[in-house]
Design a protein around this motif. Structure first.
Motif, mmCIF file in Angstrom:
data_model
loop_
_atom_site.group_PDB
_atom_site.id
_atom_site.type_symbol
_atom_site.label_atom_id
_atom_site.label_comp_id
_atom_site.label_asym_id
_atom_site.label_seq_id
_atom_site.Cartn_x
_atom_site.Cartn_y
_atom_site.Cartn_z
ATOM 1 N N LEU A 1 -26.645 33.572 42.066
ATOM 2 C CA LEU A 1 -27.215 34.816 41.542
ATOM 3 C C LEU A 1 -26.131 35.715 40.943
ATOM 4 O O LEU A 1 -26.308 36.308 39.866
ATOM 5 N N LYS A 2 -25.003 35.810 41.610
ATOM 6 C CA LYS A 2 -23.905 36.619 41.098
ATOM 7 C C LYS A 2 -23.376 36.067 39.786
ATOM 8 O O LYS A 2 -23.099 36.818 38.841
ATOM 9 N N GLN A 3 -23.249 34.720 39.687
ATOM 10 C CA GLN A 3 -22.755 34.108 38.466
ATOM 11 C C GLN A 3 -23.739 34.302 37.312
ATOM 12 O O GLN A 3 -23.340 34.591 36.175
ATOM 13 N N LEU A 4 -25.030 34.188 37.584
ATOM 14 C CA LEU A 4 -26.036 34.404 36.546
ATOM 15 C C LEU A 4 -26.020 35.846 36.045
ATOM 16 O O LEU A 4 -26.161 36.104 34.837
ATOM 17 N N ARG B 1 -30.497 35.525 22.309
ATOM 18 C CA ARG B 1 -31.685 36.011 23.026
ATOM 19 C C ARG B 1 -32.340 34.890 23.828
ATOM 20 O O ARG B 1 -32.784 35.106 24.963
ATOM 21 N N GLU B 2 -32.438 33.718 23.229
ATOM 22 C CA GLU B 2 -33.054 32.601 23.949
ATOM 23 C C GLU B 2 -32.256 32.225 25.192
ATOM 24 O O GLU B 2 -32.819 31.957 26.264
ATOM 25 N N LEU B 3 -30.919 32.247 25.078
ATOM 26 C CA LEU B 3 -30.085 31.929 26.228
ATOM 27 C C LEU B 3 -30.211 32.989 27.320
ATOM 28 O O LEU B 3 -30.263 32.671 28.520
ATOM 29 N N ILE B 4 -30.305 34.255 26.929
ATOM 30 C CA ILE B 4 -30.478 35.327 27.915
ATOM 31 C C ILE B 4 -31.808 35.177 28.642
ATOM 32 O O ILE B 4 -31.891 35.336 29.878
ATOM 33 N N ASN B 5 -32.863 34.868 27.919
ATOM 34 C CA ASN B 5 -34.178 34.702 28.549
ATOM 35 C C ASN B 5 -34.176 33.533 29.537
ATOM 36 O O ASN B 5 -34.759 33.625 30.624
ATOM 37 N N LYS B 6 -33.521 32.441 29.185
ATOM 38 C CA LYS B 6 -33.450 31.303 30.102
ATOM 39 C C LYS B 6 -32.649 31.642 31.354
ATOM 40 O O LYS B 6 -33.014 31.242 32.470
ATOM 41 N N LEU B 7 -31.549 32.392 31.170
ATOM 42 C CA LEU B 7 -30.759 32.794 32.341
ATOM 43 C C LEU B 7 -31.554 33.728 33.247
ATOM 44 O O LEU B 7 -31.479 33.623 34.485
ATOM 45 N N LYS B 8 -32.323 34.628 32.657
ATOM 46 C CA LYS B 8 -33.155 35.530 33.468
ATOM 47 C C LYS B 8 -34.234 34.752 34.209
ATOM 48 O O LYS B 8 -34.568 35.074 35.368
ATOM 49 N N VAL C 1 -34.179 31.419 41.366
ATOM 50 C CA VAL C 1 -33.228 31.391 42.482
ATOM 51 C C VAL C 1 -33.476 32.560 43.426
ATOM 52 O O VAL C 1 -33.391 32.429 44.654
ATOM 53 N N ASN C 2 -33.807 33.731 42.865
ATOM 54 C CA ASN C 2 -34.052 34.909 43.704
ATOM 55 C C ASN C 2 -35.292 34.719 44.561
ATOM 56 O O ASN C 2 -35.340 35.190 45.707
ATOM 57 N N TYR D 1 -23.127 36.223 33.605
ATOM 58 C CA TYR D 1 -23.421 35.618 32.308
ATOM 59 C C TYR D 1 -24.365 36.494 31.485
ATOM 60 O O TYR D 1 -24.155 36.695 30.277
ATOM 61 N N ILE D 2 -25.396 37.026 32.146
ATOM 62 C CA ILE D 2 -26.358 37.881 31.438
ATOM 63 C C ILE D 2 -25.677 39.153 30.937
ATOM 64 O O ILE D 2 -25.930 39.623 29.820
ATOM 65 N N GLU D 3 -24.785 39.711 31.735
ATOM 66 C CA GLU D 3 -24.082 40.929 31.327
ATOM 67 C C GLU D 3 -23.165 40.666 30.134
ATOM 68 O O GLU D 3 -23.078 41.477 29.211
ATOM 69 N N LYS D 4 -22.474 39.529 30.118
ATOM 70 C CA LYS D 4 -21.593 39.203 28.991
ATOM 71 C C LYS D 4 -22.389 38.962 27.717
ATOM 72 O O LYS D 4 -22.006 39.407 26.636
ATOM 73 N N LEU D 5 -23.507 38.238 27.836
ATOM 74 C CA LEU D 5 -24.311 37.968 26.642
ATOM 75 C C LEU D 5 -25.024 39.206 26.120
ATOM 76 O O LEU D 5 -25.363 39.270 24.946
ATOM 77 N N SER D 6 -25.255 40.211 26.977
ATOM 78 C CA SER D 6 -25.960 41.424 26.564
ATOM 79 C C SER D 6 -25.046 42.460 25.956
ATOM 80 O O SER D 6 -25.521 43.519 25.518
ATOM 81 N N CYS D 7 -23.748 42.199 25.909
ATOM 82 C CA CYS D 7 -22.810 43.159 25.313
ATOM 83 C C CYS D 7 -23.064 43.278 23.813
ATOM 84 O O CYS D 7 -23.325 42.273 23.135
#
Length: 224
Positions: free
Chosen positions: A204-207, A162-169, A175-176, A210-216
């Protein structure tokens, strides 16, 4: 003489007579009489009864619809009623008998197995795990230990994920925000702006990946 043919036509009348008798079925039809032909007015009498003419026919007016009102007719106004429909409906509902349910099934939430995993799913899961163990044993016997197997991976903690997902978001939002300054541009002033926009789109595409893989759902294995 038997076996001879009346070539001269002597037996034509007898043959014709016999032909008519043998080909008819039932009572013999009467030959047409030229003196008996259809006369005017003869069809009005059948077996002694006269066919009713149009003048004697009368239609049944009981089933007719009421006449359409005229444009000059005025509608009836001022009709009132003393019936209180609210009170009538309330009394009817109070005095009515509640309907009884025909089925006597136990509510689903009151059953003993409510909220529990069915037993057959546990047996199916055990069979799948047993088959997977047999396959792993066979592969290990044939080809030796497989590099990159599950033993060489570590499961990521849920809080860490969860912490990694929040940092990626958060990084995606930063960047956006910078990307919005160049996304509407078609013609760039300098080559640096074009490269900056392309790099931001790739990041943005790479982030997002990563978020999609971690949210599985399910455990996340990390290679050690």
């Amino acid at each position: 003489m038997q076996g001879t043919t009346a070539v001269d036509g002597k037996g034509f009348t007898a043959l014709k007579k016999n032909h008519v008798v043998t080909t008819s079925f039932g009572a013999q039809p009467e030959p047409p009489n030229p003196k008996k032909f259809l006369r005017r007015g003869s069809r009005q009498f059948r077996h002694g009864a006269r066919i009713p003419s149009v003048e004697h026919h009368s239609r049944n007016t009981d089933a007719q619809k009421p006449a359409v009102p005229l444009r000059s007719d005025k509608p009836v106004q001022g009709l009132t009623t003393s019936t209180n429909y609210l009170n009538c409906n309330a009394v009817e509902v109070i005095n009515s008998t509640p309907m009884k349910r025909k089925d006597k099934d136990v509510p689903y939430i009151s059953r003993e197995d409510y909220g529990k995993v069915p037993a057959y799913l546990d047996s199916v899961k055990a069979e799948i795990e047993h088959e997977q163990e047999l396959v792993d044993m066979y592969v290990e016997e044939q080809y030796g230990p497989v590099k990159g197997s599950y033993q060489e991976h570590e499961v990521m903690d849920e809080d860490e994920r969860r912490e990694l997902i929040n940092k990626l978001k958060q990084r995606w939002g930063d960047v956006n925000a910078e990307y919005q300054k160049y996304c509407h541009k078609v013609n760039f002033d300098t080559p640096g702006e074009r490269k900056r926009k392309a790099s931001q789109e790739a990041e943005l595409k790479q982030l997002e990946e990563y978020i999609e893989k971690l949210s599985c759902p399910g455990p996340l294995a990390i290679h050690t």
